[in-house]
Write an enzyme that holds these catalytic residues in place. Structure first.
Site, PDB file in Angstrom:
ATOM      1  CG  HIS A 274      -2.128  -0.831   1.072  1.00 15.12           C
ATOM      2  ND1 HIS A 274      -3.370  -0.432   1.470  1.00 15.12           N
ATOM      3  CD2 HIS A 274      -2.289  -2.066   0.537  1.00 15.12           C
ATOM      4  CE1 HIS A 274      -4.254  -1.374   1.183  1.00 15.12           C
ATOM      5  NE2 HIS A 274      -3.613  -2.388   0.614  1.00 15.12           N
TER       6      HIS A 274
ATOM      7  CE1 TYR B 175      -5.086   4.428   8.558  1.00 12.45           C
ATOM      8  CE2 TYR B 175      -5.787   4.400  10.846  1.00 12.45           C
ATOM      9  CZ  TYR B 175      -4.986   3.909   9.840  1.00 12.45           C
ATOM     10  OH  TYR B 175      -4.087   2.900  10.109  1.00 12.45           O
TER      11      TYR B 175
ATOM     12  N   PRO C  52      -4.525   1.270  18.667  1.00 13.73           N
ATOM     13  CG  PRO C  52      -6.478   0.161  18.085  1.00 13.73           C
ATOM     14  CD  PRO C  52      -5.793   0.805  19.244  1.00 13.73           C
TER      15      PRO C  52
ATOM     16  CE  LYS D 102       4.135   3.405  13.263  1.00 15.70           C
ATOM     17  NZ  LYS D 102       3.928   2.739  11.971  1.00 15.70           N
TER      18      LYS D 102
ATOM     19  CE1 TYR E 262      -1.146   4.199   9.339  1.00 13.71           C
ATOM     20  CE2 TYR E 262      -0.017   2.980   7.603  1.00 13.71           C
ATOM     21  CZ  TYR E 262      -1.100   3.139   8.448  1.00 13.71           C
ATOM     22  OH  TYR E 262      -2.131   2.237   8.396  1.00 13.71           O
TER      23      TYR E 262
END
Ligand code: FAD
Ligand code: DHB
Length: 389
Positions: free
Chosen positions: A72, A200, A292, A296, A384
């Protein structure tokens, strides 16, 4: 029984450590409280950093991941009815991979079996002893019989509720904790994902996340009260709530179906210091928990195991103690940065009614800043995709 490294817990931390040590000719035994079926049945993390993928390659458990894992190159952040993309690849040159913890765990079990690794499951009352001496040992019971394993070192890979961290004297151990007043209600369904990349979503009704495991398997989460009863969430209610929190195009594209798994996870930030006491080394969730939101948890477990396997290898190959001595400090520098990032992502995206109207407006201003600033997007992307080891 005697071994070099006694490992408590057969989650990703314990299995990966055992596998990496074995490839260096170092013996270990894993003691696990649950059955293998139980461990393999847990649905947890889904996104892995490049560093984690590389470590799984070093551990020679990469064949299926490289075949079935989906790279991704970015994620979507949604708020105020709009969707914005953060381009990891363009901003950092790197990306993440979607490959479930369930699959990683299965690959690791298969690799341990293939190399003849010893994993004792359904071990009751596992306890570390003599951790502040040069001859630590583990005791446990199985089928009513008591057993003892002598070892050089003990790795506490037994998760947040394990016995390892509790074995460190209270006057040595410092803990730092933040408990959030909400949880995530998660659903796994045999449906095609709503989008090619994760979404998100910030929304006045609460946070929502659209994730996936494959082209036919989706994973969705919605923010919910932490004491929510699963029985109050039949599938229809979950899908309705998720749809209401997504931008219109995603809500329309959402394919729903029966849930295969449904669960509520509490959100917590937690760090225990130090991560080493004498001959006991904590790794993964045994030492730290993140909410979450930043994906991580599993990745931090992997970086701990990278440092621990490297330190144990240096000890056994070259008689070198320095990396073992530096273990806790080395891990914690990376752990705290991931704690900060996970806390920040959580704060940015969830509803916090206790922060009032001012807090809500500041949150929207930060989201607006994020998606319009290359510097801010780069900071998110860099964290990220995973900070370097
Ligand atoms: P664990 O996976 O917890 O493994 C520890 C093992 O030790 C377990 O098998 C346990 O049975 C065993 N054990 C415990 N106590 C004992 C004992 N006394 N004796 C012997 N064995 C023992 N992370 C993300 O990035 N994204 C997510 O979506 C996400 N969802 C999660 C959902 C839940 C419900 C939980 C609990 C965690 C989630 N995480 C997620 C975090 C991620 O799954 C963990 O960070 C990861 O599993 C850590 O691996 P670990 O091996 O350190 O610990
Ligand atoms: C998943 C879980 C996360 O916590 C996250 O941030 C992204 C994806 C998942 O389960 O797919």
């Amino acid at each position: 029984m005697k071994t070099q490294v006694g490992i408590i817990g057969s989650g990703p931390s314990g299995l990966l450590l055992s596998q990496l040590l074995d490839l260096q000719g170092i013996e270990s035994v894993i003691l696990e409280r649950q059955s293998r079926e139980h461990v393999m049945g847990r649905i947890r993390a889904g996104v892995i950093e490049q560093g984690t993928a590389d470590l799984l390659r070093t551990a020679q458990v990469h064949a299926r991941m490289d075949r079935e894992g989906q790279p991704h190159d970015g994620v979507n952040i949604a708020f105020n009815g709009e969707r914005y993309r953060i381009d990891f690849k363009g901003l950092t040159g790197s990306a993440v991979m979607v490959y479930g913890q369930t699959e990683i765990t299965r690959d690791l079990f298969e690799a341990r079996d293939a190399l003849g690794g010893t994993i004792i499951d359904e071990a009751e009352d596992v306890r570390p002893h003599g951790i502040d001496t040069d001859s630590p040992y583990l005791t446990y019971r199985k089928h009513g019989e008591a057993h003892r394993i002598d070892c050089d070192f003990i790795a506490g890979c037994d998760g947040f509720h394990g016995v390892s961290r509790q074995s460190i004297p209270a006057d040595v151990l410092h803990t730092y904790e933040k408990v959030y007043p909400f949880g995530w209600l998660g659903v796994l369904s045999q449906t095609p994902p709503v989008a090619d990349e994760l979404i998100y979503a910030h929304h006045a009704r609460g946070f929502a996340l659209c994730s996936m495991r494959s082209a036919t398997l989706s994973r969705y989460y919605v923010q919910c009260p932490v004491d929510e009863d699963l029985a109050d969430w039949p599938d229809d209610r979950f899908w309705d709530e998720l749809r209401r929190r997504l931008p219109d195009d995603a809500a329309e594209a959402l394919v729903t179906g029966p849930s295969i798994e449904k669960s509520i996870a509490p959100l917590r930030s937690f760090v225990a210091e130090p991560m080493r006491f004498g001959r006991l080394f904590l790794a993964g969730d045994a030492a730290h928990i993140v909410p979450p939101t930043g994906a991580k948890g599993l990745n931090l477990a992997a970086s701990d195991i990278y440092y621990l396997s490297r330190a144990l290898t240096a000890f056994y190959k070259d008689g070198q103690q320095a990396l073992l001595d530096a273990y806790s400090e080395t891990c914690l520098r990376r752990v705290w940065k991931a704690e900060r990032f996970s806390w920040w992502m959580t704060t940015l995206l969830h509803q916090f009614p206790e922060n009032g109207a001012f807090g809500a407006r500041v949150q929207l201003a930060e989201l607006d800043y994020l998606v319009n600033s290359k510097a801010a997007m780069t900071a998110l992307a860099e964290n990220y995709i995973g900070l370097p080891y």
